[in-house]
Write a protein that holds these residues in place. Sequence first.
Motif, PDB file in Angstrom:
ATOM      1  N   ALA A 148     -13.145  67.817 -29.892  1.00  0.00           N
ATOM      2  CA  ALA A 148     -13.119  68.608 -28.658  1.00  0.00           C
ATOM      3  C   ALA A 148     -12.886  67.709 -27.464  1.00  0.00           C
ATOM      4  O   ALA A 148     -13.150  66.506 -27.495  1.00  0.00           O
ATOM      5  N   ALA A 149     -12.383  68.327 -26.398  1.00  0.00           N
ATOM      6  CA  ALA A 149     -12.216  67.641 -25.112  1.00  0.00           C
ATOM      7  C   ALA A 149     -13.263  68.166 -24.136  1.00  0.00           C
ATOM      8  O   ALA A 149     -13.758  69.290 -24.278  1.00  0.00           O
ATOM      9  N   HIS A 150     -13.596  67.358 -23.141  1.00  0.00           N
ATOM     10  CA  HIS A 150     -14.507  67.810 -22.096  1.00  0.00           C
ATOM     11  C   HIS A 150     -14.404  66.886 -20.884  1.00  0.00           C
ATOM     12  O   HIS A 150     -13.810  65.811 -20.936  1.00  0.00           O
ATOM     13  N   ARG A 151     -15.010  67.326 -19.815  1.00  0.00           N
ATOM     14  CA  ARG A 151     -15.112  66.528 -18.602  1.00  0.00           C
ATOM     15  C   ARG A 151     -16.554  66.604 -18.117  1.00  0.00           C
ATOM     16  O   ARG A 151     -17.121  67.693 -18.012  1.00  0.00           O
ATOM     17  N   LEU A 152     -17.173  65.470 -17.886  1.00  0.00           N
ATOM     18  CA  LEU A 152     -18.525  65.477 -17.336  1.00  0.00           C
ATOM     19  C   LEU A 152     -18.436  65.668 -15.828  1.00  0.00           C
ATOM     20  O   LEU A 152     -17.958  64.796 -15.097  1.00  0.00           O
ATOM     21  N   LYS A 216     -11.079  72.528 -28.806  1.00  0.00           N
ATOM     22  CA  LYS A 216     -11.156  73.241 -27.537  1.00  0.00           C
ATOM     23  C   LYS A 216     -11.450  72.258 -26.417  1.00  0.00           C
ATOM     24  O   LYS A 216     -11.948  71.145 -26.642  1.00  0.00           O
ATOM     25  N   HIS A 217     -11.139  72.680 -25.187  1.00  0.00           N
ATOM     26  CA  HIS A 217     -11.646  71.981 -24.012  1.00  0.00           C
ATOM     27  C   HIS A 217     -12.936  72.702 -23.663  1.00  0.00           C
ATOM     28  O   HIS A 217     -12.925  73.854 -23.218  1.00  0.00           O
ATOM     29  N   ILE A 218     -14.050  72.042 -23.893  1.00  0.00           N
ATOM     30  CA  ILE A 218     -15.347  72.715 -23.837  1.00  0.00           C
ATOM     31  C   ILE A 218     -15.601  73.367 -22.484  1.00  0.00           C
ATOM     32  O   ILE A 218     -16.022  74.526 -22.405  1.00  0.00           O
ATOM     33  N   ASP A 219     -15.329  72.660 -21.407  1.00  0.00           N
ATOM     34  CA  ASP A 219     -15.627  73.191 -20.075  1.00  0.00           C
ATOM     35  C   ASP A 219     -14.753  74.390 -19.735  1.00  0.00           C
ATOM     36  O   ASP A 219     -15.202  75.336 -19.077  1.00  0.00           O
ATOM     37  N   ALA A 229     -22.919  71.125 -17.257  1.00  0.00           N
ATOM     38  CA  ALA A 229     -22.142  69.938 -17.605  1.00  0.00           C
ATOM     39  C   ALA A 229     -22.131  69.792 -19.125  1.00  0.00           C
ATOM     40  O   ALA A 229     -23.161  69.980 -19.795  1.00  0.00           O
ATOM     41  N   SER A 230     -20.987  69.444 -19.674  1.00  0.00           N
ATOM     42  CA  SER A 230     -20.835  69.381 -21.134  1.00  0.00           C
ATOM     43  C   SER A 230     -21.298  68.040 -21.693  1.00  0.00           C
ATOM     44  O   SER A 230     -20.581  67.356 -22.437  1.00  0.00           O
TER      45      SER A 230
END
Length: 270
Positions: A148-152, A216-219, A229-230
């Motif tokens: 998965a992708a994410h941004r903090l 998925k892009h979690i955010d 925040a992920s």
Amino acid sequence: MVGASRRFDFSASHRYWRDEWSQQENERVFGKCTSPYGHGHNYTLDVTIRGTPDPATGMIMNMVDLKALVNEVLDAFDHKHLNEDTPYFKDLIPTTENIVRVLWRLIAPRLPAGVALAHLRLYEMRDLWADYDGSDEASFSRSYVFSAAHRLHSAQLSDAENQQLYGKCNNPNGHGHNYTLEVTVDGAVDPQTGMVIDMVALDGQVRGVIDTLDHKHIDREVPWFAARASTGEHIVLYLWELLAARLEGQLRHLRLWETQNNVFEYSGER
């Protein structure tokens, strides 16, 4: 009381089958493990003992002696077909849960006075293992991988504060990981199947949950994170919330590996 552990290895084959069940029922419950010729594993056994260190030697037990004792037990399992070549699984299916309980019964009485067997963990594969501590119940663990992708990024902080706090992880376009989720369930071992939980059913329930995150892009794609925040902490809480509802009180522990260095754990509120 101090604990000490030592790791052991052995290789064996086994088969899952109940004579009183039809072939269709056996295959439904046990899948490929019903092969009439058996299949095999390189097993790893972690043995943990507890006791008071001897004032002269500083040891609970000489590890040389523990090695000899456990290897004597494992010699009856190593390079054997567990169903055919040992007396323990004539009427007992050699599941991971049953094997670790049999090993407990064989190892515990051999330990010297003042030394107690505290815990056994038996790895059938790197992503599948069972734990036992001598109680009426056992635990079974399996690991799963998703990407998965994410941004903090926290909506409660300014852009400057987010950048300072999260650094590279605040990249506006996100970044990604191969996550590994370890799921541990516990309960009584079913006398018919030799399992704490139906492994096929467990796989289905866990996959149904992690598929909400996988690729998925979690955010951006998972509504639960719209206002959160992920972080690894939040992801493991999200997974617990969904899995606990599906596993009907059997979920004991989750461990989420974000990287080899960052690990997050949760065991509910108990």
